[in-house]
Scaffold this active site. Structure first.
Site, PDB file in Angstrom:
ATOM      1  N   ASP A   1       1.298  18.121  -2.957  1.00 28.70           N
ATOM      2  CA  ASP A   1       0.673  19.426  -2.791  1.00 28.70           C
ATOM      3  C   ASP A   1      -0.208  19.836  -3.960  1.00 28.70           C
ATOM      4  O   ASP A   1      -0.604  20.984  -4.036  1.00 28.70           O
ATOM      5  CB  ASP A   1       1.831  20.448  -2.714  1.00 28.70           C
ATOM      6  CG  ASP A   1       1.608  21.435  -1.604  1.00 28.70           C
ATOM      7  OD1 ASP A   1       0.760  21.153  -0.773  1.00 28.70           O
ATOM      8  OD2 ASP A   1       2.282  22.470  -1.569  1.00 28.70           O
TER       9      ASP A   1
ATOM     10  N   CYS B   1       2.964  17.948  22.080  1.00 32.17           N
ATOM     11  CA  CYS B   1       2.951  19.416  22.260  1.00 32.17           C
ATOM     12  C   CYS B   1       2.825  19.772  23.742  1.00 32.17           C
ATOM     13  O   CYS B   1       3.271  20.835  24.169  1.00 32.17           O
ATOM     14  CB  CYS B   1       1.779  20.040  21.494  1.00 32.17           C
ATOM     15  SG  CYS B   1       2.068  20.176  19.712  1.00 32.17           S
TER      16      CYS B   1
ATOM     17  N   CYS C   1       3.775  28.596  19.755  1.00 30.58           N
ATOM     18  CA  CYS C   1       3.326  29.010  18.416  1.00 30.58           C
ATOM     19  C   CYS C   1       2.136  29.966  18.498  1.00 30.58           C
ATOM     20  O   CYS C   1       2.064  30.944  17.753  1.00 30.58           O
ATOM     21  CB  CYS C   1       3.003  27.788  17.556  1.00 30.58           C
ATOM     22  SG  CYS C   1       1.767  26.664  18.237  1.00 30.58           S
TER      23      CYS C   1
ATOM     24  N   CYS D   1       2.520  33.959  16.998  1.00 31.61           N
ATOM     25  CA  CYS D   1       1.948  34.248  15.677  1.00 31.61           C
ATOM     26  C   CYS D   1       1.645  35.746  15.546  1.00 31.61           C
ATOM     27  O   CYS D   1       0.817  36.280  16.286  1.00 31.61           O
ATOM     28  CB  CYS D   1       0.684  33.428  15.447  1.00 31.61           C
ATOM     29  SG  CYS D   1      -0.068  33.790  13.846  1.00 31.61           S
TER      30      CYS D   1
ATOM     31  N   CYS E   1       5.940  32.618   5.846  1.00 31.79           N
ATOM     32  CA  CYS E   1       6.261  32.949   7.234  1.00 31.79           C
ATOM     33  C   CYS E   1       6.654  31.667   7.953  1.00 31.79           C
ATOM     34  O   CYS E   1       6.013  30.633   7.772  1.00 31.79           O
ATOM     35  CB  CYS E   1       5.037  33.575   7.911  1.00 31.79           C
ATOM     36  SG  CYS E   1       5.276  33.920   9.668  1.00 31.79           S
TER      37      CYS E   1
ATOM     38  N   CYS F   1       5.791  30.312  13.418  1.00 30.40           N
ATOM     39  CA  CYS F   1       5.272  29.253  14.302  1.00 30.40           C
ATOM     40  C   CYS F   1       6.167  28.017  14.301  1.00 30.40           C
ATOM     41  O   CYS F   1       6.105  27.199  15.219  1.00 30.40           O
ATOM     42  CB  CYS F   1       3.830  28.893  13.954  1.00 30.40           C
ATOM     43  SG  CYS F   1       3.623  28.084  12.361  1.00 30.40           S
TER      44      CYS F   1
ATOM     45  N   CYS G   1       8.932  26.752  17.677  1.00 27.84           N
ATOM     46  CA  CYS G   1       8.567  25.421  18.175  1.00 27.84           C
ATOM     47  C   CYS G   1       9.794  24.733  18.790  1.00 27.84           C
ATOM     48  O   CYS G   1      10.819  24.568  18.116  1.00 27.84           O
ATOM     49  CB  CYS G   1       8.020  24.573  17.025  1.00 27.84           C
ATOM     50  SG  CYS G   1       7.659  22.866  17.527  1.00 27.84           S
TER      51      CYS G   1
END
Length: 306
Positions: A131, A185, A191, A195, A238, A241, A245
Site C-alpha cells: 500500500d 458477481c 454493493c 452504498c 466504511c 459494500c 457482499c
C-alpha cells in the site's frame, strides 16, 4: 537450469507458513487494460484530494520501473476478518482498523518471505510493497488468480470473500505463473444498492471522492454539509459494500494476534467516542491505522455524525 515450478511451490509454502491466506504469481508486464481505466479515473477527479494518485503514472502500470530486472509479481493476501465486533450502538470504524497498523505487520512478513527466498534459492533482487508505493495491488492479485475485482472494486474470492489486505513482492526471478480466475458477481447489485453515498457510480466503477472512507480518512477539509446524515455512524472508513457482499458469508476469523482488537475499541459507546481525549486516543490507538486521521480528524468525524 531454473526450476520455476519448484521455486514457485517453495514460495507459496513459505507464504502459508508465515500466515498469508494465499499467494499467486504473475509475470511482470505493462498493465494494458488498466492504463485507460486509471487515466479516466484521474481525469474524472475520482481521486478527490488524493493527489498522490496522480504521481508515478507509468510506474503504477509497469513494475519493471520499480524494480530493476523485475520478472515476477508475487501477490499475497492476509486475512483481517475479526472474531469479535464493535457494540451495536457505537460509532463505527472499519474492521481492518481494529488491530495494529497492517503496514508494519505485513512488512515484517514480507521481509521474512524475501529472506527465506534468498536463503533457499540464492541471491534474488526484490522489493516488498504494502500500500505504500505506486503498485496496482488488486490488478496484480487478480492477474495471479487470487480473486476477481468485483462491482465494488474490491478483490473478491469465492472461498473467503474480501476482508483481507493485499501486498506483493516484485522480484527479478522467473517463476511459474498463475492464471486469472473468472468473475462471480453475476447479476448481483447488493454493493451498488447499499452504498450510503452512491460512491459506486456503476458496476466496477467507484468514485473515490464520494466514498465514506475517503471523507473520514483522506479529506483534510471540513466534511461537506450535503453528506450530513448519510454516513450511517461510520467514523473511520466504511465496510458497507463488503458487509452486504454475499461472498463475505464465507469470511473466516483471522489468526494474526497483532490484528486482535483493543478491548476498549469494542466496548466504546457513542458517549465514549464523543468524550475521547487526546491522551486516550494516544493510548488506545498508539499502533492503529486510526493514527492516519489523527485525533483532530477523528473528532471532526464524530462531531459530523452527532
Amino acid at each position: 537450469m531454473i526450476n520455476r515450478s519448484k521455486y514457485s511451490q517453495l514460495i507459496k509454502s513459505e507464504a502459508q507458513r508465515l500466515g498469508f491466506l494465499s499467494c499467486g504469481i504473475s509475470k511482470v508486464q505493462f498493465l494494458e487494460k488498466e492504463a485507460p481505466r486509471l487515466e479516466n479515473w484521474l481525469k474524472n477527479n475520482s481521486h478527490g484530494q488524493m493527489s498522490y494518485m496522480e504521481n508515478h503514472f507509468d510506474k503504477r502500470l509497469n513494475p519493471a520501473l520499480l524494480v530493476d530486472g523485475a520478472k515476477s509479481v508475487i501477490s499475497l493476501l492476509l486475512n483481517y476478518y475479526p472474531s469479535e465486533f464493535q457494540k451495536e450502538e457505537s460509532y463505527k470504524i472499519s474492521k481492518y482498523a481494529y488491530g495494529q497498523d497492517y503496514h508494519f505487520v505485513i512488512k515484517e512478513k514480507l521481509k521474512a518471505l524475501l529472506f527465506s527466498i534468498e536463503e533457499q534459492i540464492g541471491a534474488v533482487s526484490g522489493r516488498a510493497f504494502v500500500d505504500s508505493a505506486p503498485v496496482l495491488d488488486k490488478a496484480w492479485a487478480a492477474k495471479s488468480g487470487l480473486g476477481w475485482i468485483g462491482k465494488n472494486s474490491n478483490l473478491i474470492t469465492q472461498k473467503v470473500g474480501s476482508f483481507y489486505f493485499i501486498a506483493e513482492l516484485i522480484v527479478d526471478l522467473e517463476l511459474e505463473y498463475d492464471a486469472p480466475t473468472t468473475d462471480h458477481c453475476g447479476t448481483c447489485t447488493a454493493c451498488l444498492d447499499a452504498c450510503p453515498t452512491q460512491a459506486i457510480i456503476a458496476p466496477y466503477q467507484v468514485d473515490g471522492s464520494k466514498c465514506i472512507s475517503y471523507y473520514t480518512i483522506e479529506l483534510k477539509d471540513n466534511l461537506p454539509e450535503e453528506m450530513k446524515g448519510k454516513f450511517q455512524d461510520w467514523a473511520f472508513g466504511c465496510d458497507v459494500c463488503q458487509d452486504v457482499c454475499p461472498w463475505n458469508r464465507f469470511s473466516k476469523a483471522h489468526n494474526e494476534p497483532l490484528f486482535n482488537p483493543n478491548s476498549e475499541i469494542l466496548s466504546f459507546s457513542k458517549k465514549d467516542w464523543e468524550e475521547i481525549t487526546a491522551e486516550t486516543f494516544q493510548k488506545v490507538f498508539k499502533d492503529s491505522p486510526l493514527k492516519r486521521t489523527k485525533f483532530e480528524g477523528l473528532l471532526r468525524n464524530i462531531q459530523f455524525l452527532k
